[in-house]
Write a protein that holds these residues in place. Structure first.
Motif, PDB file in Angstrom:
ATOM      1  N   THR A   1       0.846  -1.191   0.000  1.00 33.40           N
ATOM      2  CA  THR A   1       0.000   0.000   0.000  1.00 33.40           C
ATOM      3  C   THR A   1       0.883   1.243   0.000  1.00 33.40           C
ATOM      4  OG1 THR A   1      -1.536  -1.258   1.402  1.00 33.40           O
ATOM      5  CG2 THR A   1      -1.966   1.090   1.159  1.00 33.40           C
ATOM      6  N   TRP A   2       0.443   2.262  -0.717  1.00 38.53           N
ATOM      7  CA  TRP A   2       1.147   3.539  -0.712  1.00 38.53           C
ATOM      8  C   TRP A   2       0.195   4.578  -0.167  1.00 38.53           C
ATOM      9  CZ3 TRP A   2       0.902   8.492  -2.665  1.00 38.53           C
ATOM     10  CH2 TRP A   2       2.103   9.227  -2.662  1.00 38.53           C
TER      11      TRP A   2
ATOM     12  N   ALA B   1       3.712   4.902   9.228  1.00 41.43           N
ATOM     13  CA  ALA B   1       2.559   4.587   8.383  1.00 41.43           C
ATOM     14  C   ALA B   1       1.473   3.862   9.151  1.00 41.43           C
ATOM     15  CB  ALA B   1       2.996   3.752   7.182  1.00 41.43           C
ATOM     16  N   GLU B   2       1.711   3.545  10.413  1.00 43.25           N
ATOM     17  CA  GLU B   2       0.633   3.025  11.266  1.00 43.25           C
ATOM     18  C   GLU B   2      -0.567   3.967  11.218  1.00 43.25           C
ATOM     19  OE1 GLU B   2      -0.449   2.960  16.022  1.00 43.25           O
ATOM     20  OE2 GLU B   2       1.636   3.193  15.400  1.00 43.25           O
ATOM     21  N   VAL B   3      -0.297   5.269  11.193  1.00 42.38           N
ATOM     22  CA  VAL B   3      -1.377   6.259  11.213  1.00 42.38           C
ATOM     23  C   VAL B   3      -2.278   6.107   9.990  1.00 42.38           C
ATOM     24  CG1 VAL B   3      -1.938   8.717  11.226  1.00 42.38           C
ATOM     25  CG2 VAL B   3       0.013   7.868  12.570  1.00 42.38           C
ATOM     26  N   THR B   4      -1.686   6.050   8.807  1.00 39.05           N
ATOM     27  CA  THR B   4      -2.498   5.991   7.596  1.00 39.05           C
ATOM     28  C   THR B   4      -3.097   4.608   7.372  1.00 39.05           C
ATOM     29  OG1 THR B   4      -0.404   5.687   6.405  1.00 39.05           O
ATOM     30  CG2 THR B   4      -1.388   7.878   6.377  1.00 39.05           C
ATOM     31  N   LEU B   5      -2.308   3.573   7.574  1.00 36.22           N
ATOM     32  CA  LEU B   5      -2.805   2.214   7.299  1.00 36.22           C
ATOM     33  C   LEU B   5      -3.935   1.835   8.239  1.00 36.22           C
ATOM     34  CD1 LEU B   5       0.570   0.330   6.682  1.00 36.22           C
ATOM     35  CD2 LEU B   5      -1.084   1.082   4.962  1.00 36.22           C
TER      36      LEU B   5
ATOM     37  N   ALA C   1       3.491  -0.944   4.027  1.00 36.23           N
ATOM     38  CA  ALA C   1       3.758   0.305   3.306  1.00 36.23           C
ATOM     39  C   ALA C   1       5.164   0.784   3.614  1.00 36.23           C
ATOM     40  CB  ALA C   1       2.749   1.378   3.694  1.00 36.23           C
ATOM     41  N   HIS C   2       5.844   1.261   2.579  1.00 36.04           N
ATOM     42  CA  HIS C   2       7.171   1.866   2.724  1.00 36.04           C
ATOM     43  C   HIS C   2       6.991   3.369   2.636  1.00 36.04           C
ATOM     44  CE1 HIS C   2      11.122   3.037   0.550  1.00 36.04           C
ATOM     45  NE2 HIS C   2      11.272   3.161   1.847  1.00 36.04           N
ATOM     46  N   THR C   3       7.315   4.077   3.713  1.00 31.83           N
ATOM     47  CA  THR C   3       7.099   5.521   3.723  1.00 31.83           C
ATOM     48  C   THR C   3       8.246   6.247   4.405  1.00 31.83           C
ATOM     49  OG1 THR C   3       5.930   5.519   5.855  1.00 31.83           O
ATOM     50  CG2 THR C   3       4.586   5.295   3.858  1.00 31.83           C
TER      51      THR C   3
ATOM     52  N   VAL D   1       9.388   0.319   6.656  1.00 27.88           N
ATOM     53  CA  VAL D   1       8.350  -0.532   6.089  1.00 27.88           C
ATOM     54  C   VAL D   1       7.466  -0.953   7.250  1.00 27.88           C
ATOM     55  CG1 VAL D   1       7.825  -2.699   4.944  1.00 27.88           C
ATOM     56  CG2 VAL D   1       9.762  -1.315   4.165  1.00 27.88           C
ATOM     57  N   GLU D   2       6.233  -0.471   7.233  1.00 27.86           N
ATOM     58  CA  GLU D   2       5.305  -0.704   8.333  1.00 27.86           C
ATOM     59  C   GLU D   2       4.328  -1.810   7.994  1.00 27.86           C
ATOM     60  OE1 GLU D   2       3.641   0.446  12.211  1.00 27.86           O
ATOM     61  OE2 GLU D   2       5.574   0.583  11.188  1.00 27.86           O
ATOM     62  N   MET D   3       3.991  -2.607   9.001  1.00 26.61           N
ATOM     63  CA  MET D   3       2.954  -3.637   8.880  1.00 26.61           C
ATOM     64  C   MET D   3       1.769  -3.251   9.764  1.00 26.61           C
ATOM     65  SD  MET D   3       5.281  -7.099   9.313  1.00 26.61           S
ATOM     66  CE  MET D   3       5.748  -6.664  11.002  1.00 26.61           C
TER      67      MET D   3
END
Length: 430
Positions: A195-196, A232-236, A256-258, A284-286
């Protein structure tokens, strides 16, 4: 956020759990405010009923021609209307105070995590790999000869200040290769959905995952109200914000890689050398969105995903479960994975994997509809690093360093570097 009904029904259990977090009699102020709020709501409803009754009687008095009774009732209706409005406003204010109070409290720890005050009370639960023995004194990443040409802190300080770095040449190619390797592994082997997402988010998204209101100083806010994501925990996680999904939708697993941005407000003086603790970094967040019955098992699965990256890279690590005093506010149980850094002669955190239960879901109002019917339930959320790219770069450089200043690179990265296997002492790949 906590369920006020659960606190109301069993304050002793809530207090016992919060005491493990260092908070005594946590339910007292909550229940006092809740009682005042409910009393005000009840009073407003009573006054509303009296207003409605008087409104009906106004017409009857008018029809009878009883002007005195008509005027009395009309005045009463006006008074009750103002009284209802005032009490509704007061109830709304009390409700907001209660929400703010609940929003500021940490999550309830699971029963099986250790009690403790700080990192010294964490418990190791797994260890993999044996740290290599060097026939020379191993250096920290920024001291390795082959790394110096590609890691410029002075240029970064000129551009942005402290806790930034400019990467170039062979070093930045290894950094990029690590991120791609992580993503490919998580997607192709671990079943995560790549996911981006944006790195600028609205304020309510930061509330949804618990960065606000308590930890705003740890993040950056733009002048127009957006927040730069600390992870990216916030967005995912907020992809399900305000949603009610079908049970068949679960579990939902994202990667996601952010770019990530943190002010490091509470880390003054810590890790000031090198790129271990930066204001801007990549990760890279899971994130997993699960059924409540499966979230604890999902924590172990996600931990295994993060551990697997390190094993493929041949990097020794250990996994610890955090005690109550060291665990983040939003978590119910956290597994920290620490990679071996020979330059520091110690293990350092490279991933933190947490199960949050319905703590974030309540803040986001994220639910699922059970397949068998019934009332929608809150989903459970989990998050974890899979991994922090910069810290992984540090580990690769330090563990692979050679006496001549070169760095032997993990075999898993060779395809991502077009067959290059070594970062040479001059900073180029060969």
């Amino acid at each position: 956020m906590h369920d006020i009904r659960a606190i109301r029904e069993n304050p002793a259990a809530f207090d016992a759990a919060m005491a493990r977090r260092g908070m005594e009699n946590a339910s007292g102020p909550i229940l006092e405010l809740d009682e005042a709020r409910r009393a005000k709501i009840h009073a407003a409803e009573t006054a509303q009923s009296e207003q409605n009754k008087a409104s009906k009687e106004v017409g009857a008095a008018k029809a009878k021609g009883d002007e005195a009774e008509f005027e009395r009732l009309r005045t009463l209706v006006g008074e009750k209307k103002a009284e209802v409005a005032a009490m509704q406003t007061q109830a709304k204010e009390l409700d907001q105070q209660l929400t703010d109070l609940l929003m500021g409290l940490p999550n309830l720890p699971m029963d099986d995590i250790p009690d403790g005050e700080d990192e010294n009370d964490n418990v190791e639960i797994h260890r993999w790999g044996t740290p290599a023995e060097f026939d020379f004194a191993p250096k920290e990443h920024f001291e390795i000869e082959g790394v110096k040409p590609g890691m410029d802190f002075e240029a970064a300080a000129k551009l942005s200040g402290s806790r930034f770095v400019v990467l170039s040449g062979g070093v930045v190619r290894i950094h990029r290769a690590l991120a791609q390797f992580m993503l490919d592994t998580h997607v192709e082997e671990n079943g995560l959905l790549e996911t981006w997402t944006p790195v600028l988010v609205r304020e309510d998204m930061m509330y949804g995952t618990g960065q606000l209101p308590k930890f705003g100083e740890d993040s950056y806010r733009t002048t127009n109200g957006w927040w730069l994501v600390p992870t990216a925990e916030v967005t995912l996680t907020n992809l399900v914000n305000g949603e009610t999904v079908d049970e068949s939708y679960l579990p939902r697993r994202y990667a996601a890689h952010t770019q990530c941005f943190r002010s490091e407000a509470g880390s003054a003086g810590k890790d000031t050398s090198g790129m271990l603790r930066q204001h801007q970094f990549e990760k890279v967040e899971m994130v997993s969105i699960t059924h409540p019955d499966h979230s604890r098992a999902e924590l172990d699965r996600m931990t295994g995903c993060a551990q697997g990256i390190l094993e493929k890279l041949g990097l020794p690590y250990r996994t610890i479960v955090l005690c109550t005093g060291d665990m983040g506010d939003g978590a119910r149980r956290t597994h920290d994975i620490e990679v071996w850094l020979p330059g520091q002669n110690t293990y350092r955190e490279i991933s933190s994997v947490s199960v949050c239960g319905d703590f974030q879901a309540r803040r986001m109002n994220a639910r699922f509809k059970p397949e068998g019917g019934g009332k929608p339930q809150f989903v459970h959320t989990l998050n974890g690093s899979g991994l922090a790219v910069g810290r992984c770069l540090i580990a690769v450089l330090e563990n692979g360093q050679q006496a001549d200043g070169s760095v032997k690179l993990p075999e898993a990265l060779h395809p991502y570097l077009r067959g290059k296997t070594v970062l040479q002492a001059d900073g180029t790949l060969a």
